[in-house]
Design an enzyme around this catalytic site. Structure first.
Site, short mmCIF file in Angstrom:
data_model
loop_
_atom_site.label_atom_id
_atom_site.label_comp_id
_atom_site.label_asym_id
_atom_site.label_seq_id
_atom_site.Cartn_x
_atom_site.Cartn_y
_atom_site.Cartn_z
N THR A 66 0.84 -1.20 0.00
CA THR A 66 0.00 0.00 0.00
C THR A 66 0.87 1.25 0.00
OG1 THR A 66 -1.96 1.02 0.97
CG2 THR A 66 -0.39 0.07 2.52
N LYS A 70 3.54 1.42 -3.60
CA LYS A 70 2.94 0.67 -4.72
C LYS A 70 3.71 0.79 -6.04
CE LYS A 70 -1.96 0.56 -3.51
NZ LYS A 70 -3.30 0.83 -4.02
N GLY A 133 -3.83 7.32 -8.98
CA GLY A 133 -3.50 5.90 -9.07
C GLY A 133 -4.74 5.03 -9.15
N ALA A 134 -5.74 5.34 -8.35
CA ALA A 134 -6.96 4.51 -8.33
C ALA A 134 -7.68 4.61 -9.67
CB ALA A 134 -7.87 4.95 -7.20
N ASN A 154 -10.56 15.34 -14.91
CA ASN A 154 -9.67 15.63 -13.77
C ASN A 154 -9.29 17.10 -13.74
OD1 ASN A 154 -8.27 14.54 -11.50
ND2 ASN A 154 -6.34 14.84 -12.58
N ARG A 155 -9.02 17.59 -12.52
CA ARG A 155 -8.57 18.97 -12.33
C ARG A 155 -7.27 19.19 -13.10
NH1 ARG A 155 -7.15 20.34 -6.19
NH2 ARG A 155 -5.65 18.70 -6.63
N ASP A 158 -3.14 16.92 -17.50
CA ASP A 158 -1.98 16.09 -17.88
C ASP A 158 -2.13 14.65 -17.40
OD1 ASP A 158 -0.92 18.32 -18.78
OD2 ASP A 158 0.84 18.38 -17.46
N TYR A 227 -14.35 5.00 0.97
CA TYR A 227 -15.12 4.11 1.85
C TYR A 227 -15.24 4.63 3.27
CZ TYR A 227 -10.47 2.33 3.08
OH TYR A 227 -9.16 2.23 3.48
N GLY A 248 -17.43 2.44 -1.72
CA GLY A 248 -16.03 2.04 -1.76
C GLY A 248 -15.69 0.76 -1.01
P1 ATR Z 1 -5.35 7.72 -5.43
O1 ATR Z 1 -4.08 6.92 -5.50
O2 ATR Z 1 -6.28 7.31 -4.33
O3 ATR Z 1 -6.03 7.79 -6.75
P2 ATR Z 1 -4.16 10.30 -5.85
O4 ATR Z 1 -3.24 9.67 -6.85
O5 ATR Z 1 -3.59 11.25 -4.86
O6 ATR Z 1 -4.90 9.19 -5.01
O7 ATR Z 1 -5.35 11.02 -6.66
C1 ATR Z 1 -6.26 11.87 -6.05
C2 ATR Z 1 -7.27 12.40 -7.10
O8 ATR Z 1 -8.16 13.30 -6.44
C3 ATR Z 1 -6.63 13.17 -8.25
O9 ATR Z 1 -7.38 12.97 -9.42
C4 ATR Z 1 -6.77 14.62 -7.77
O10 ATR Z 1 -6.79 15.59 -8.79
P3 ATR Z 1 -5.40 16.22 -9.37
O11 ATR Z 1 -4.82 15.17 -10.25
O12 ATR Z 1 -5.81 17.42 -10.09
O13 ATR Z 1 -4.55 16.51 -8.15
C5 ATR Z 1 -8.15 14.56 -7.13
N1 ATR Z 1 -8.33 15.66 -6.17
C6 ATR Z 1 -7.82 15.77 -4.92
N2 ATR Z 1 -8.21 16.93 -4.35
C7 ATR Z 1 -9.01 17.56 -5.28
C8 ATR Z 1 -9.74 18.80 -5.30
N3 ATR Z 1 -9.73 19.64 -4.24
N4 ATR Z 1 -10.43 19.10 -6.42
C9 ATR Z 1 -10.45 18.28 -7.49
N5 ATR Z 1 -9.79 17.10 -7.53
C10 ATR Z 1 -9.07 16.74 -6.45
#
Ligand code: ATR
EC number: 1.1.1.25
Length: 281
Positions: A66, A70, A133-134, A154-155, A158, A227, A248
């Site tokens: 985890t 990973k 990653g998820a 996504n925000r 890229d 979850y 979740g």
């Molecule tokens: P995981 O491995 O669980 O997927 P992660 O790789 O940190 O965790 O991804 C978190 C996701 O939540 C990303 O898509 C992130 O968007 P960015 O790629 O733009 O960072 C999104 N996320 C987290 N906080 C956010 C926010 N305040 N508004 C919009 N998206 C958010």
């Protein structure tokens, strides 16, 4: 009972104290009368290589991996499953007589949750909110199950683009990307909508990855991989719109069941986990 023949399966991560995995796997070992135990190891980043070598030295049968290991753990393994390679991360290791093989069961866990709910993925239009990653593990497995289209919103564009390139190069699903601001029109052709962002996750339970004034008048399966809490604001919005939902905990359980199968070749029945209080589904 632990005796001289007891085998070990472990979790490598940091932190690991709050993991549900020991409860899940030790319950399953008991149910299926398998003489194994599951425990968690808190591993520092600079000890990762030694930790992996210890799996071999101590003949540990397998491991989950985890955060934050990973991705980094991949370089120390002997073989990586093809989809785990595309996902770019490993959450499960099998020790196959000294050969360490890496897998990723996160996306498979999600897909099995959808199928378990009576839905199909093949030929469906799927929208994924988030591109971390998820999202990558889910996108790869959804493409592997022949979704018609996958739209990644996504925000940070890229990151969505990077997943889209992987899907385009390896699967037939049509891929689109876009920003996280979803309109009602964007959802018109969507069959399955998945939140993979951290919005709504405890302690920020007031957050939601969609404008919750949007009303939906078609059938969409709405899924949240968060979850904790079990019912996010996103799922509440879906229920208010009379949509079917998937939380979740389901993905968490199914990724564990898949890992258990990789280690033991036993396909466990998820009903065995009903008694695990943390999971109550
Ligand atoms: P995981 O491995 O669980 O997927 P992660 O790789 O940190 O965790 O991804 C978190 C996701 O939540 C990303 O898509 C992130 O968007 P960015 O790629 O733009 O960072 C999104 N996320 C987290 N906080 C956010 C926010 N305040 N508004 C919009 N998206 C958010």
């Amino acid at each position: 009972m632990i005796n001289g023949s007891t085998k070990l399966i472990c979790l490598i991560g940091q932190p690991v104290e709050h993991s549900f995995s020991p409860s899940i796997h030790n319950t399953l070992f008991e149910k299926y009368d398998i003489n194994s135990k599951y425990i968690c190891f808190d591993v520092d980043k600079d000890c990762l290589k030694e930790a992996v070598n210890s799996i071999k030295a101590l003949k540990i049968k397998g491991s989950n991996v985890t955060v934050p290991h990973k991705v980094d753990i991949m370089e120390y393994l002997d073989e990586i499953d093809i989809n785990a390679k595309l996902i770019g991360a490993v959450n499960t290791i099998k020790n196959d007589n000294g050969k360490l093989i890496g897998y990723n069961t996160d996306g498979i866990g999600f897909v099995n949750s959808v199928i378990g709910k009576g839905y199909k993925i093949q030929d469906k239009n799927v929208m994924i909110l988030g591109a971390g990653g998820a999202a990558r593990s889910i996108a790869v497995e959804i493409a592997n199950n022949n979704a018609k289209s996958i739209e990644i919103r996504n925000r940070t564009l890229d990151k969505a683009e990077s997943i889209a390139i992987t899907i385009n190069e390896n699967f037939k699903s049509i891929v689109k990307i876009g920003d996280i601001n979803i309109t009602k029109e964007d959802l018109e052709n969507i069959d399955i909508l998945i939140n993979t962002t951290s919005l709504g996750m405890s302690p920020h339970i007031d957050k939601i990855p969609i404008d919750d004034t949007i009303n939906i008048d078609k059938d969409i399966l709405v899924c949240d991989i968060v979850y904790n809490p079990k019912e996010t604001r996103f799922l509440k919005w879906a229920k208010e719109n009379n949509l079917n939902t998937l939380g979740g905990i389901d993905m968490l359980i199914n990724q564990a069941l898949e890992a258990f199968y990789i280690w033991t070749e036993v396909k466990p029945d998820r009903e065995c986990l009903y008694e695990v209080e943390q999971l109550r589904f």
